[in-house]
Structures are given as C-alpha cells and as structure tokens.
Design a protein around this motif. Structure first.
Motif, short mmCIF file in Angstrom:
data_model
loop_
_atom_site.label_atom_id
_atom_site.label_comp_id
_atom_site.label_asym_id
_atom_site.label_seq_id
_atom_site.Cartn_x
_atom_site.Cartn_y
_atom_site.Cartn_z
N LEU A 21 53.90 48.19 37.00
CA LEU A 21 53.25 46.89 37.18
C LEU A 21 54.15 45.87 37.84
O LEU A 21 53.71 44.99 38.56
CB LEU A 21 52.78 46.36 35.82
CG LEU A 21 51.34 46.73 35.47
CD1 LEU A 21 51.01 46.28 34.08
CD2 LEU A 21 50.37 46.12 36.48
N GLN B 275 49.63 42.93 62.58
CA GLN B 275 50.07 43.74 61.43
C GLN B 275 48.90 44.54 60.87
O GLN B 275 49.04 45.70 60.53
CB GLN B 275 50.62 42.81 60.34
CG GLN B 275 52.06 42.44 60.54
CD GLN B 275 52.48 41.43 59.50
OE1 GLN B 275 52.21 40.25 59.61
NE2 GLN B 275 53.14 41.89 58.45
N ILE B 276 47.74 43.87 60.80
CA ILE B 276 46.57 44.58 60.28
C ILE B 276 46.15 45.69 61.23
O ILE B 276 45.74 46.77 60.81
CB ILE B 276 45.42 43.58 60.03
CG1 ILE B 276 45.79 42.72 58.82
CG2 ILE B 276 44.10 44.30 59.80
CD1 ILE B 276 44.83 41.61 58.54
N GLY C 247 48.13 47.39 62.85
CA GLY C 247 49.09 48.47 62.70
C GLY C 247 50.24 48.48 63.69
O GLY C 247 50.87 49.51 63.90
N GLY D 280 51.19 41.62 39.12
CA GLY D 280 49.83 42.15 39.07
C GLY D 280 49.65 43.31 40.03
O GLY D 280 50.58 43.72 40.71
N VAL D 281 48.43 43.84 40.04
CA VAL D 281 48.15 45.03 40.83
C VAL D 281 46.88 44.81 41.63
O VAL D 281 45.91 44.25 41.12
CB VAL D 281 47.96 46.26 39.91
CG1 VAL D 281 47.52 47.47 40.72
CG2 VAL D 281 49.24 46.56 39.16
N LEU E 30 41.48 48.01 56.37
CA LEU E 30 40.60 46.85 56.32
C LEU E 30 40.72 46.09 57.64
O LEU E 30 41.63 46.31 58.43
CB LEU E 30 40.94 45.95 55.14
CG LEU E 30 42.39 45.63 54.82
CD1 LEU E 30 42.97 44.61 55.75
CD2 LEU E 30 42.50 45.16 53.38
N MET F 50 40.22 42.06 59.50
CA MET F 50 40.30 40.67 59.08
C MET F 50 39.92 39.76 60.23
O MET F 50 40.30 39.99 61.38
CB MET F 50 41.71 40.35 58.59
CG MET F 50 41.87 38.95 58.04
SD MET F 50 43.30 38.83 56.94
CE MET F 50 43.32 37.09 56.60
N ARG G 178 44.99 36.86 51.63
CA ARG G 178 46.15 37.38 52.36
C ARG G 178 46.93 38.39 51.53
O ARG G 178 47.58 39.28 52.08
CB ARG G 178 47.03 36.24 52.82
CG ARG G 178 46.33 35.36 53.90
CD ARG G 178 46.96 33.98 54.00
NE ARG G 178 48.38 34.09 54.19
CZ ARG G 178 48.95 34.36 55.34
NH1 ARG G 178 48.20 34.51 56.40
NH2 ARG G 178 50.24 34.48 55.44
N ALA H 64 45.05 41.49 52.01
CA ALA H 64 45.31 42.03 53.34
C ALA H 64 46.71 42.63 53.44
O ALA H 64 46.97 43.44 54.33
CB ALA H 64 45.15 40.93 54.39
N GLU I 120 46.48 52.08 44.00
CA GLU I 120 47.22 50.83 44.02
C GLU I 120 47.81 50.64 45.41
O GLU I 120 48.38 51.54 46.00
CB GLU I 120 48.36 50.88 42.99
CG GLU I 120 49.16 49.60 43.00
CD GLU I 120 50.37 49.65 42.11
OE1 GLU I 120 50.26 50.23 41.02
OE2 GLU I 120 51.41 49.11 42.50
N PHE J 29 40.21 35.78 61.40
CA PHE J 29 40.97 34.59 61.06
C PHE J 29 40.22 33.32 61.46
O PHE J 29 39.36 33.33 62.32
CB PHE J 29 42.32 34.60 61.77
CG PHE J 29 43.22 35.70 61.30
CD1 PHE J 29 44.13 35.47 60.29
CD2 PHE J 29 43.17 36.96 61.89
CE1 PHE J 29 44.96 36.48 59.86
CE2 PHE J 29 44.00 37.98 61.46
CZ PHE J 29 44.89 37.74 60.44
N LEU K 177 49.40 40.57 53.76
CA LEU K 177 50.20 39.65 54.56
C LEU K 177 51.09 38.78 53.68
O LEU K 177 51.93 38.05 54.16
CB LEU K 177 49.27 38.74 55.38
CG LEU K 177 48.38 39.47 56.37
CD1 LEU K 177 47.33 38.53 56.94
CD2 LEU K 177 49.22 40.07 57.48
N PRO L 128 49.88 46.20 55.77
CA PRO L 128 48.48 45.84 56.06
C PRO L 128 47.71 46.93 56.79
O PRO L 128 46.55 47.18 56.48
CB PRO L 128 48.62 44.61 56.94
CG PRO L 128 49.96 44.05 56.64
CD PRO L 128 50.82 45.19 56.22
N SER L 129 48.39 47.59 57.72
CA SER L 129 47.65 48.54 58.56
C SER L 129 47.21 49.78 57.79
O SER L 129 46.31 50.49 58.20
CB SER L 129 48.53 48.96 59.74
OG SER L 129 49.75 49.45 59.27
N ASP M 53 52.22 47.95 47.66
CA ASP M 53 53.35 48.14 48.58
C ASP M 53 52.94 48.70 49.93
O ASP M 53 53.79 48.98 50.77
CB ASP M 53 54.39 49.07 47.94
CG ASP M 53 55.06 48.39 46.75
OD1 ASP M 53 55.24 47.15 46.83
OD2 ASP M 53 55.39 49.07 45.78
#
Lengths: 378, 270, 310
Positions: free
Chosen positions: C13, B167-168, B170, A60-61, A79, A81, A49, A52, A68, A83, A54, A74-75, A71
């Motif tokens: 980071l 959300q995925i 969009g 971490g990164v 990718l 997903m 998640r 994704a 990267e 569920f 979520l 999700p959209s 931030d």
C-alpha cells in the motif's frame, strides 16, 4: 474488455503537511459516465491526473480492472485524455494529431488511416484533416482533441474541463455530443468540470469535491433532491439553495428564523432534530407565489429588492431574517423593485441540516407537486 | 498623424538611414574604383569594374577563407543548437533536485567575460594540439548560456499539457524532445541559429589566436591580412574584400531580421 | 544501494520508492546537461580558476606557472603607468560608447516603430550593422579616418577646417574608435529596443489617446517605463560588450598612439600573446572579470527598483 476504475483511500500532499486530496475512495463502474465536480482548487483535476499517471500518488491505491496501476507510466494504463486547452501539437496537421498516439503504439498504417477517417467522420472533421490546429476554430480544435482520444480505442477516457474554453452555445451542443459519443462507444468516461450544469446533464453519477474531500457521490437528480450537506446544496442548482440558520424549540416543535418565519416540525421529523442546532435550506423554486391553494404552508409578504426576468422564468431577491433570499418563479412576472409580493413556503419542500456537522436531517418530500403548480400573471 | 508630421518623419528616417548606411555604401562604391579615382575622392565610380574583386581573390586565398568561415560558423551553429536545446530541455521538462542551482551556474557563465579566460583556453588548445584545426575554432563555443537561456524561455511557453498528452500517448523523453519540443520551437531555434552563425562568422580575437596559417583561417583574419600586408594599401581591393565578407551575413540578417528581433527580445526579457 | 538496485516495484500500500528510482529523473537530466556541463567546465570554469591561479605566478614560454610571486603581479599593475592608462582609457571608452549608443538606438527604434508605408526597409537598414563584422567595419572606418584620402578630412577641407589626425592624435584616437564602435553596435541595440517597443500593449496607447495625451507625454509615461526591462537588458549587454572591445583596437590603432586606446582586453592580449607575460596578463584578466561582475551586480541592484516588469 471494459474495466472498472477503483480508487482506494487516495491521498495527495505536496509538502507532506497538508493534504490536497484526503482519503478518496470510489469505484467507477465499466461504461459509466462519471463526473468529478467542484469549485476550482477542490482537487478534482489532481484526482484525474493521478488516474492518468501524470501525478504521483502519496498514499492509497488506484486499480484499473483488478490491477494496481500506481507505478505504471501513463502510456501503460490504456486510457486516453482530453485536456482543457486541447494540447494539440501545433506543428502537426489535424490528421497527424489524431493518429499521433497510434504511431507511437506501432499500429499499422492502414489501420491508422481507417481509424482516423472513422473518428473524423464521427466528429465531422473530414474536410479539415490537412489543416494545422491554428487554422481551426475553438470548437473544431475541441473535436480534434476528441478524435484523438477516440482513435486510441482505449476503454477509459479522461476529460479535464474540455468545454470550458468554448462559448455558451457551443458548450451546450458539445455536452450532448460528448454524451452521445460515450454511449455509442460504450467507454468509461471520467469527466472533470467546475460547471454544475455539465455535471447534472452529462453524468450517470457524479462526485462532488470540496477542499480535497468527497462531499457526495450519486446520481445527479438524487444529489439535487437530497444534498448531503449545505455545501452540496448551494453548489448544485442555480440559483443556489437559500440557507439560513434558525433557532429550534423542540418542546413546541417550532423552528424560528429571526422571528420572521416560523415552522412547525412535523411529528415524524421531531426525533431527528431533537437537541440539535439547525440550518434551514429552501430551493428558490420552492418559494411559491401565495395562491391560498396549498395547505400546511407558511405565508408572508416580502419586499422585492432585485428582479431578473429570464424569459421562461423570473428570479427575484428579497430580504428575510437578515439574509438575502432568491426565489424563482416560472414564467414572466412583471415585478419591480420595492414591490410587495405574497409568498408561501411548504414545510415539505424545505431541507434541514445539522448546523454543527452539516449533515442532512430532512430532505424535501414529494416535491414533484411543488414544481408544477404555478400560474402566469400575464 | 498629419501629413506634415509624416513628411518630417520620412525625412528623418531617410536621413538617418543614409547616415547609418553611408560607410557600407561608400565601401561598396570604393570597391569598384581605380586607385586614381580613390585618390581624387570621388563618390561614384566612373564604371562598375570588377577588377578589384578579381584582384582580391588573387591576392588572398579568399575562397578558402570563405569556406573556412562557413564551415566554422555552421559547425558552431549546429553544435550550439544541439547542446543548448538539450540543456534547455532538461531545465524545463525534467524536475530534479538541484535544477535551480545548476541553472544559476549556467547563467553565471554569462558574467564571465570570455576574454578573461582566453589565456588558459589558448594553452588548452595548444596542449590538445588543436592549433589550426576546425575543432579548435568551434568546440569552445558549443555550449552557450545565452542560447540555453533563450531556448529555455521558449520551451517554457510550451503548454505542459502537450508534455502530458505525449506521456499518455507513450512517448519517452527523447521522443518527446525530438518529435514535439524541437518542431514546436522551430522559430526560436532559427533565431538562435541565425544569431550564433552571425556571431561566429564575425569572430575576430579567437581565430586570430588559434590560426597561424591559411589552412583553417577565417575571412575576418583575411581582412586584417589584406589591410596590413601591403605598405601602400590598395583601398579598392580591400573594400572589395570587405564587401565579399559582409554579403553573406547581411543577406542572412535581411532574411532573418524579423525573426531575430522577435526571438532575441523574447529570450532576453521574459 | 545494492539492495535498491534489485528492488522490484512492490505492490504494497505504501511503496517506498528506491533510491535508484528516486534519482532516475536526475540521472536523465544529467545526461541532457552533460555536453553543456563538460564544455563549460573545460572552457569556462577551469580557465577562470586557472586565470586566477596564473595571476599569482610568473610563467614560462609554454604558459606554465614557473615562479610563485603572490600578489606581485597585482602590485605591479597598481604601480604600472601603462595599466593606469589602460583602465582610464577603458572607462572613458565605456562612457563614450554606451550612453550615446543606446540613445541613438532608442531614437532610431522609436522612429522605426511608427506604422508607415515602407517602414520595413528602414528597419532592415538600421539593423544592418549587426551583420557586419568588427574586422570589416574597422577596415572601412580605417579608410574613413584616413588622414589624406579619408572622407572625414575631405569634408573638413571642404569647409576650410584644418585636418584632424583622427587615429594618430592621442587626443582624438579614443573618440574616433568610440564613434566606429557606436556605429557597429547600433544594429544589435536597435533590434532589441525595437522588439521591446513592439511588445508594449497597443491598448495602453489607445487608452492614452482617448485621454488626449500628447506624443511626448505618452513617451514619458508609457513607452519609457514599459520599455525599462528592455533598456535595462541592453544597457547591461552594452556595458559588458564595451569592456570586451578588441577588434577595433587591433585594426584601427593597435592600442596607440601613446597607449591612449590601449583598452583592457587589448592590453591583456599584448601582455600575453606578444610579450608572453601570462602572469600579469592573467592578473589583468582577473581585474576585467571583477569589473564585469561588479557591473552586473550593480546593474541588477539598481535595476530591480527602477524596472517595471509587466
């Protein structure tokens, strides 16, 4: 087009005190089928998640390709997903469900239709397109969820226990189907499951998690043959590996399990076990019927306390050194409770773990030999 | 269940149904009777004359009242659906600091009897110059703790994966709200709609306070007028009025009974 | 704050999210809640405080506070015969309507919950009063209670019993109003209780049947305990509802005869909108508010222990 997914020192905490995920680093290669496996609560879904988008990343990164994405919503991560409960929109038909995301992404109507019918053909959903999810069986809903992930044409697909709501037979079928689709489309798959069979059979590589920490990463068969620690050893493989702690006399090179079972450690292994407390591990299939054919084995008689005959194999339990052990023999054995059975164990087939650190000291060697040589009583 | 018990149960069911429905049935019968028949205490009218119905529309601007009631009830229904569903959406799908506190604040309004606040509300409407206006009759009822609570309970049953999948895909929060949450919760929206329509249609005290002429007066106040305006009440006409007023809500109730029962218990108890 | 506004998402980071971003969800939520908050503030919270405020004043014709009188309004209420009567009538009315109404509704719901052919018809009939307005029902009952042409007195006549002045006799008026109120509220209570009954897991009854439990035993040990959240809910709602009764009184008795049916809301209405005594009316409204509040709290305190949630 294909991008790798990179996790660098990923941590997650909800209360700023205890980590649910601590410092996970792994690189998932482009086009790879990567399985995250572990018992429930190990943090595998949380990692998925976080990939994704979520779930917030505490530390971490995460990179997709070279970028990267911590931030990004999700959209924007490009990718798809699937569920566990499929997350189909109950008010939309199968077709509308499949193209739901395309609609949002402003893809043209003709293209939407084309992709939908392609995905539906691939998954055999052609005749259900106008139905509502509630009119479908569990397996069909699963396929709709897959189709929805496919039409996106995202290079990365995430799956969160997608098969756990299916019955055993269908699950086995879908395992190979999902694997074939992934190969066919050449996408990168990150797949979460608690089922070690799924992990073993589907993954190119897998990562075993426990309490939010990586236990081992590698090819399924390598992990099976060289489990990094007792946890992995018991988690992968069914029935699980027998584990028992032992006393270790490094002057004589002898391992002693409660005075019931003694091994002599081979000279080449002796430096490694020096000054260490040991745990011995033996896979059930490595406990053999004593046939006097093998040399360098430990032979003994044990009393059967439970038997399960599974058709192609027979699993029985016995007590040894204060623990219950399981042994697995190929074929159908007419054993009954309280029978005395002669068994033998090859020193080569045992695992040795450091009792304190859990680290693997010695893995089974040349096990191929032990797997074939069986005989059938009947 | 054996035959004897079944028969007994049917008997009880019929008897209670008759007793319960008697006032309505009786009013229905009276609405077709002449004054003479009423005076003699008949139960069945000699013939089903529509005379009383014609009279009641003649004596009161009943059609206008009906229309007013319809406009007011529909507005409150729509207003409540919009306002309550928005609030419920925030409570379920957006995590923010102070959410529990605000939710508690909302629920606490259920404990304030509306009648305890009617004096300042009356003054407010007076100051806004909203006497005899639709907004005066409808605005105070757009926000409802009960409706918010009912919808919140229903929204909570929407799997969170649906939110995540959107959300995925969009969707932003407004799109998710309109394209997924509302359609998925159709049944509870209907429940709340029926409930708010019924209770607004049947409102009595507030319309009594804020309507002083016929312009926006509702049918309920019309009934009171009908009953009080004449010294020797013509009961046949009054009952005709009663029947006209209750038919829309009874129909709505008969159609939505199952829905209402399911929705209300779900909202109230989980 | 100004800095935070221009803070672009950095790629370090450990990105400390800006205040603007942190509060983003709260701001979105606020927009969704805005209509409700606005309406509640104007039509519930503000009036509630205004009511309390007004209860310390004498007011002019416009309803504006004119003269601060402190607790005088409350003092007046305490010594007022008429208010005593109103409180007594209200309590009696609650006592008459709530238990009886719920017991009858429970009885009807238990019957209507049996799986019989045509049960849908009875369910519709039993819930029908929910679709009837207080005005319509009161007008019908007004006729039923009519001294000469009313149904009740005709039936009494039939049996040779002396007629009763249902709504004109101070000893009978409150009872008569209660009967019509019970009838009017049956539909709603029935619907809620039936819904509660249908939510009870069928397996519980099946297992009880296998154990050979009788109907009454099942009712006592399964139905009532499992129904307790529903009953708890409907008791609370009914109590609050009966404190708020107005329409029946306005049409049937206008608070009479000799104030025997002058329930608290009607009393507030009379003081405020007929006598223009907003101050004392507000004081009564505060009393009503406290009554309902105490009742709800009491209910929850008692209910918590007794109710079995699934």
């Amino acid at each position: 087009m294909l991008k790798k997914v990179e996790l660098l020192n990923i941590s997650k905490t909800y209360d700023r005190k205890q980590d649910v995920i601590s410092s996970i680093s792994v690189t998932i290669e482009p086009g790879e089928f990567f399985v995250l496996v572990g018992p429930s609560g190990c943090g595998k879904s949380t990692i998925l998640r976080m990939i994704a988008g979520l779930e917030d990343i505490t530390d971490g990164v995460i990179k997709i390709g070279e970028k990267e994405i911590n931030d990004l919503p999700p959209s924007k991560r490009d990718l798809s997903m699937v569920f566990q409960n499929y997350a189909l929109y109950p008010h939309l038909s199968v077709e509308e469900n499949i193209i739901f995301g395309l609609h949002v992404k402003k893809i043209s109507k003709s293209e939407r239709k084309k992709r939908c019918s392609e995905a539906a053909d691939m998954l055999g959903l052609g005749s259900y397109l106008q139905r509502k999810p509630r009119e479908l069986s569990g397996g069909q809903r699963q396929r709709v969820a897959l189709a929805r992930a496919i039409v996106n044409q995202s290079p990365i697909c995430l799956m969160d226990e997608p098969l756990s709501n299916l019955d055993a037979k269908l699950r086995a079928h879908m395992r190979s189907e999902i694997r074939q689709i992934q190969r066919h489309l050449g996408i990168t798959m990150i797949y979460v499951t608690h089922d070690q069979v799924e992990a073993m059979t589907m993954g190119d590589r897998m990562m075993i998690l426990h309490n939010g920490e990586i236990q081992q990463i590698g090819k399924p068969i390598d992990i099976y043959n060289r489990p990094a620690n007792p946890f992995v050893a018991t988690f992968i493989g069914s029935p699980p590996m027998n584990l028992v702690s032992c006393t270790n006399n490094w002057k004589t090179g002898e391992i002693n399990i409660n005075n019931h079972l003694r091994f002599f450690i081979k000279p080449e292994d002796q430096p490694a076990v020096r000054n260490r407390q040991l745990t011995v591990g033996i896979r059930p299939e490595h406990i053999l019927h004593s046939s006097n054919r093998l040399t360098n084995t430990i032979k003994m008689q044990v009393q059967v306390i439970n038997v399960e005959v599974l058709g192609t194999e027979t699993i029985f339990a016995f007590h040894l050194g204060g623990k219950e052990w399981l042994a697995k023999w190929n074929g159908q054995w007419r054993l009954s409770v309280n029978d005395i059975v002669p068994i033998e164990i090859d020193y080569n087939s045992i695992c040795l773990f450091d009792k304190k650190t859990g680290g693997l000291i010695k893995a089974p060697a040349k096990i191929e030999r032990h797997i074939i040589e069986q005989e059938v009583m009947i | 269940m054996n035959i004897r018990n079944k028969l007994l149960l049917y008997l009880l069911l019929f008897f209670s149904a008759f007793l319960l429905f008697f006032p309505i049935l009786y009013a229905f019968m009276i609405s077709f009777m002449s004054s003479d028949e009423i005076l003699h205490g008949k139960f069945f009218p000699a013939a089903f004359h529509l005379e009383n119905y014609l009279k009641v529309f003649d004596r009161l601007p009943l059609l206008k009242y009906l229309l007013n009631s319809f406009i007011v009830s529909t507005s409150v229904m729509i207003g409540q659906l919009i306002v309550c569903s928005m609030a419920a959406y925030a409570f379920v799908f957006i995590q923010f600091k102070g959410r529990n506190f605000i939710f508690f604040l909302f629920i606490s309004t259920m404990m304030i009897p509306w009648e305890a606040t009617m004096i300042p509300n009356f003054i407010t409407i007076l100051k806004l110059d909203w006497f005899n206006t639709y907004q005066g009759l409808t605005f105070p009822f757009f926000a409802a703790a009960f409706g918010t609570f009912l919808l919140r309970q229903n929204f909570l049953t929407i799997p969170k994966e649906l939110h995540e999948a959107s959300q995925i895909a969009g969707l932003n929060t407004v799109q998710f709200f309109i394209k997924v949450v509302l359609p998925v919760s159709k049944t509870s929206l209907v429940t709340l709609g029926v409930y708010s329509f019924l209770s607004t249609w049947n409102q009595y005290l507030w319309p009594l306070l804020v309507t002083t002429n016929d312009s926006v007066r509702t049918v309920q106040i019309g009934l009171k007028q009908l009953q009080t305006q004449e010294t020797a009440t013509d009961w046949g006409v009054v009952m005709a009025g009663v029947i006209v007023v209750i038919i829309p809500t009874l129909l709505l109730l008969f159609l939505g009974q199952k829905q209402l029962q399911k929705g209300l218990t779900q909202g109230a108890l989980k | 704050m100004k800095l935070a506004l221009h803070d672009t998402p950095n790629l370090s980071l450990n990105p400390k999210t800006s205040l603007w971003k942190q509060t983003q969800k709260a701001r979105v939520a606020f927009l969704y809640l805005l209509p409700s908050i606005l309406l509640f503030s104007v039509f519930i919270f503000y009036p509630m405080f205004k009511t309390i405020y007004l209860s310390f004043f004498l007011t002019d014709q416009q309803g504006e506070a004119a003269l601060f009188v402190g607790l005088d309004n409350y003092q007046d209420l305490l010594t007022s015969q008429s208010f005593h009567k109103s409180i007594k009538a209200t309590l009696l009315f609650v006592l008459y309507t709530v238990p009886a109404g719920i017991i009858i509704a429970l009885f009807l719901a238990l019957m209507a919950n049996e799986k019989l052919r045509g049960i849908g018809f009875f369910r519709v009939i039993y819930s029908s009063t929910m679709g009837i307005s207080v005005a319509a029902s009161s007008v019908v009952w007004l006729f039923l209670f009519h001294p000469s042409t009313g149904m009740f007195n005709r039936v009494l006549n039939l049996f040779g019993i002396a007629e009763i002045q249902w709504l004109l006799d101070p000893d009978w008026a409150l009872f008569s109003v209660s009967v019509s109120t019970i009838w009017l509220n049956l539909g709603f209570s029935f619907l809620i209780i039936l819904g509660g009954l249908q939510n009870i897991d069928e397996h519980l009854y099946e297992s009880a049947r296998i154990d050979g439990a009788s109907y009454w035993y099942q009712l006592r040990r399964i139905t009532i305990p499992m129904l307790s959240p529903t009953l708890f809910f409907i008791i609370t709602i009914s109590l609050i509802n009966s404190f708020q009764t107005f329409g029946q009184i306005d049409i049937l008795t206008k608070g009479g005869p000799s104030e025997s049916t002058n329930l608290i809301v009607y009393s507030i209405y009379k003081d405020a909108f007929i006598n223009y005594q907003f101050g004392t009316a507000s004081a009564q409204a505060v009393v009503l508010f406290i009554c309902v509040l105490l009742l709800t709290i009491l209910q929850f305190k008692l209910g918590e222990k007794k109710v079995h949630y699934q």
